[in-house]
Design an enzyme around this catalytic site. Structure first.
Site, PDB file in Angstrom:
ATOM      1  N   GLU A   1      -3.555   4.857  14.433  1.00  0.00           N
ATOM      2  CA  GLU A   1      -3.391   6.225  14.928  1.00  0.00           C
ATOM      3  C   GLU A   1      -3.837   7.154  13.807  1.00  0.00           C
ATOM      4  O   GLU A   1      -3.606   6.870  12.622  1.00  0.00           O
ATOM      5  CB  GLU A   1      -1.943   6.500  15.320  1.00  0.00           C
ATOM      6  CG  GLU A   1      -1.388   5.567  16.392  1.00  0.00           C
ATOM      7  CD  GLU A   1      -2.136   5.640  17.713  1.00  0.00           C
ATOM      8  OE1 GLU A   1      -2.793   6.666  17.970  1.00  0.00           O
ATOM      9  OE2 GLU A   1      -2.079   4.664  18.474  1.00  0.00           O
TER      10      GLU A   1
ATOM     11  N   ASP B   1      -4.931  -1.716  15.402  1.00  0.00           N
ATOM     12  CA  ASP B   1      -5.038  -0.392  15.997  1.00  0.00           C
ATOM     13  C   ASP B   1      -4.527   0.623  14.988  1.00  0.00           C
ATOM     14  O   ASP B   1      -3.548   0.364  14.271  1.00  0.00           O
ATOM     15  CB  ASP B   1      -4.216  -0.283  17.285  1.00  0.00           C
ATOM     16  CG  ASP B   1      -4.435   1.072  17.969  1.00  0.00           C
ATOM     17  OD1 ASP B   1      -5.489   1.232  18.618  1.00  0.00           O
ATOM     18  OD2 ASP B   1      -3.577   1.949  17.836  1.00  0.00           O
TER      19      ASP B   1
ATOM     20  N   HIS C   1      -0.503   4.400  22.678  1.00  0.00           N
ATOM     21  CA  HIS C   1      -0.661   5.419  21.629  1.00  0.00           C
ATOM     22  C   HIS C   1       0.341   5.246  20.498  1.00  0.00           C
ATOM     23  O   HIS C   1       0.643   6.204  19.783  1.00  0.00           O
ATOM     24  CB  HIS C   1      -0.605   6.847  22.196  1.00  0.00           C
ATOM     25  CG  HIS C   1      -1.810   7.184  23.013  1.00  0.00           C
ATOM     26  ND1 HIS C   1      -3.098   7.140  22.529  1.00  0.00           N
ATOM     27  CD2 HIS C   1      -1.917   7.531  24.314  1.00  0.00           C
ATOM     28  CE1 HIS C   1      -3.934   7.472  23.480  1.00  0.00           C
ATOM     29  NE2 HIS C   1      -3.256   7.705  24.566  1.00  0.00           N
TER      30      HIS C   1
ATOM     31  N   ASP D   1      -0.221  -1.010  20.793  1.00  0.00           N
ATOM     32  CA  ASP D   1      -1.611  -1.079  21.236  1.00  0.00           C
ATOM     33  C   ASP D   1      -2.308  -2.316  20.687  1.00  0.00           C
ATOM     34  O   ASP D   1      -3.129  -2.946  21.362  1.00  0.00           O
ATOM     35  CB  ASP D   1      -2.361   0.180  20.807  1.00  0.00           C
ATOM     36  CG  ASP D   1      -2.064   1.376  21.702  1.00  0.00           C
ATOM     37  OD1 ASP D   1      -1.169   1.245  22.564  1.00  0.00           O
ATOM     38  OD2 ASP D   1      -2.705   2.421  21.541  1.00  0.00           O
TER      39      ASP D   1
END
Length: 570
Positions: free
Chosen positions: A22, A20, A159, A164
């Protein structure tokens, strides 16, 4: 270990790597990674973890900080992506890459690998969202949080990349357990194929020598291709960003599905090269309607079009979903790909902005309703405050043009309020709405003004060399050097606009609306290839042409075709 060996591993021995990232925004080309999290899972157990903040080399937008908790100070001393790329590659080595809505993460990883000068990043992948769409079609939301809750997994801090990624790994394991029971799956290839709806290996199918020979000579360029049968009748029309790559797939020894049927019915192959993928899309759509090839299913008819209509005839306008637009004094936003997309944006607007939703009959009663009590309406029926209502409507217009900061700020403020009040279910609902705003408005907004007011020139650039110019004026579409619609003269239309002599009583026809829908939705997905010029910002045509990267009189590659249009249509 090669890819085939990896895919043949048993599900018990296979190591999956959930990832994952961000990021500073939604566009992988213009935005950057700010955090990456990865976990390795084998037999349902986490066996290794890797997580790191990443210095993006740019400022982090405030709403991203509010959503993730990551700010500029936090990434200031973090490594740049190229400084940890070897660690990332080593961690992924020998695994199948997993993600929830993996295309998003994969797009950013590919761009970071490209910027670091590495080879194209092409791992074997599994997307838990794609699997969930097949396994749980009844779920209202299949985003990571709601899906995990459905699978009875604990959700805490979403998040943040590592958390995640770990949750995604556990979601995959739950999905695999279901697939083992329902589909009797045993090897990694079964899971990889399931996400694409494939259940059995492709049957070997060799294309005819003439087709193989034709496909080997086509250019690596955008265009339209035609398969013809023994009677030289066109049986299928398609378009491609790269004719060479697309047509190679048709003559592959392992061709399957619809492609296999097309090849079986085809005797010869012909192509029509275009400057850009966009004009290939426009040409494909129009030719399918003209020729009606028997093996084409999509694009044969003009389907319903959907807009959001703002009723300007009322002091306090309401927004409704409309299936057409007119030059009737109202404003129209769109075109949306389908009714569901229009409804999604309509629902988002109603939940964020305080416009009235009541009928005219209810409005005339002069009494506020429940929506006013929960701050989803300004209460115009009672207070008659035109200034407040107009201000709210202006914010809706800004939102529809892609300026979503006000909407995000309003939602994040509401989410914090619910959290402070310990109303966590409401806070989660607002968080999901934030995710929808981030995802949907980027896919639905392009023009700075309603489509009925938009007089725009689109400059579409391919490989920094080839260019197409498309004019949207008074709802009608004109394509420079287009091989169809000779009566739609691009140059004349542009000249008439600046001379003020263009007819204003011609309503856009079905083909105009079809082209507008194709144009806007393609441009939304390929913003980095397009320059948008609003004609109202230029006094003369000469002023406009000075801003263009190419001349409007430049030759089109459409003239350099393998087969003429007359031959195709005969």
């Amino acid at each position: 270990m090669n890819d085939n060996d990896l895919l043949e591993q048993s599900l018990d021995s296979m190591v999956f790597c959930a990832v994952d990232v961000e990021t500073t925004g939604l566009n992988a080309i213009s935005n950057r990674v700010i955090e990456i999290g990865m976990v390795k899972m084998q037999r349902g157990e986490i066996i290794d973890r890797f997580g790191s903040l990443v210095n993006p080399g740019c400022r982090i937008p405030p709403f991203i900080t509010q959503l993730t908790g990551i700010d500029d100070d936090e990434v200031d001393g973090a490594p740049f992506f190229e400084e940890i790329i070897d660690q990332i590659s080593d961690f992924m080595d020998g695994t199948i890459l997993v993600g929830h809505n993996l295309q998003f993460d994969l797009g950013f990883l590919r761009q970071e690998y490209f910027r670091a000068g590495r080879e194209r990043f092409v791992p074997i992948t599994v997307c838990t969202l794609k699997i969930a769409r097949r396994l749980f079609p009844f779920l209202k939301s299949r985003s990571l949080g709601p899906l995990a809750q459905h699978l009875r997994l604990h959700t805490d801090t979403l998040h943040r990349a590592l958390e995640d990624a770990e949750l995604t790994a556990h979601v995959l394991y739950k999905e695999i357990e279901i697939l083992r029971q329902q589909e009797n799956m045993s090897i990694a290839r079964d899971v990889v194929n399931y996400q694409f709806g494939l259940k059995v290996p492709a049957v070997v199918q060799m294309a005819k020598p003439a087709l193989v020979s034709s496909a080997a000579t086509v250019p690596d360029a955008p265009g339209v291709y035609y398969f013809l049968n023994k009677k030289s009748q066109i049986v299928y029309i398609g378009k491609a960003k790269s004719l060479k790559q697309r047509l190679r797939s048709y003559v592959s020894p392992t061709v399957k599905g619809k492609q296999k049927k097309i090849v079986k019915n085809a005797e010869t192959l012909r192509i029509q090269q275009t400057n850009t993928e966009l004009t290939a899309c426009l040409l494909e759509s129009e030719l399918i309607k003209l020729i009606d090839p028997k093996m084409n299913i999509q694009l044969k008819s003009y389907r319903d079009k959907y807009f959001l209509q703002v009723d300007n005839s009322h002091r306090f306008p309401i927004i409704t979903i409309a299936k057409d637009f007119f030059f009737d004094g109202n404003d129209y936003f769109g075109l949306f790909l389908n009714k569901r997309k229009a409804e999604e944006i309509f629902d988002i607007i109603n939940k964020i902005f305080a416009l009235r939703e009541c009928s005219e009959k209810e409005f005339k009663k002069g009494k506020t309703c429940f929506l006013h009590e929960i701050e989803r309406c300004t209460g115009a029926c009672e207070n008659m405050d035109e200034e407040a209502y107009s201000s709210e409507l202006t914010r809706v217009f800004e939102f529809m043009s892609g300026k979503n900061q006000f909407a995000l700020d309003r939602l994040l403020k509401k989410m914090r309020k619910y959290s402070d009040e310990l109303r966590f279910e409401k806070a989660q609902e607002v968080k999901e709405l934030v995710q929808l705003v981030l995802a949907q408005i980027q896919k639905s907004s392009l023009l700075e003004e309603p489509v009925n007011r938009a007089n725009v020139l689109f400059e579409v650039i391919y490989n920094n060399v080839q260019v197409d110019y498309i004019l949207l004026v008074q709802g009608k579409v004109y394509v420079n050097n287009y091989i169809l619609n000779a009566d739609r003269n691009f140059d004349r239309a542009l000249q008439e606009y600046f001379e003020g002599s263009m007819s204003v009583d011609q309503k856009p026809d079905a083909e105009d609306l079809e082209k507008t829908k194709t144009l806007l939705n393609w441009v939304i997905r390929n913003r980095h290839q397009v320059n948008v010029f609003y004609l109202k910002n230029y006094k003369t045509r000469m002023d406009l042409e000075r801003r263009l990267s190419h001349s409007l009189k430049s030759k089109s590659n459409i003239s350099e075709i393998v087969i003429s249009l007359e031959t195709v249509l005969e």
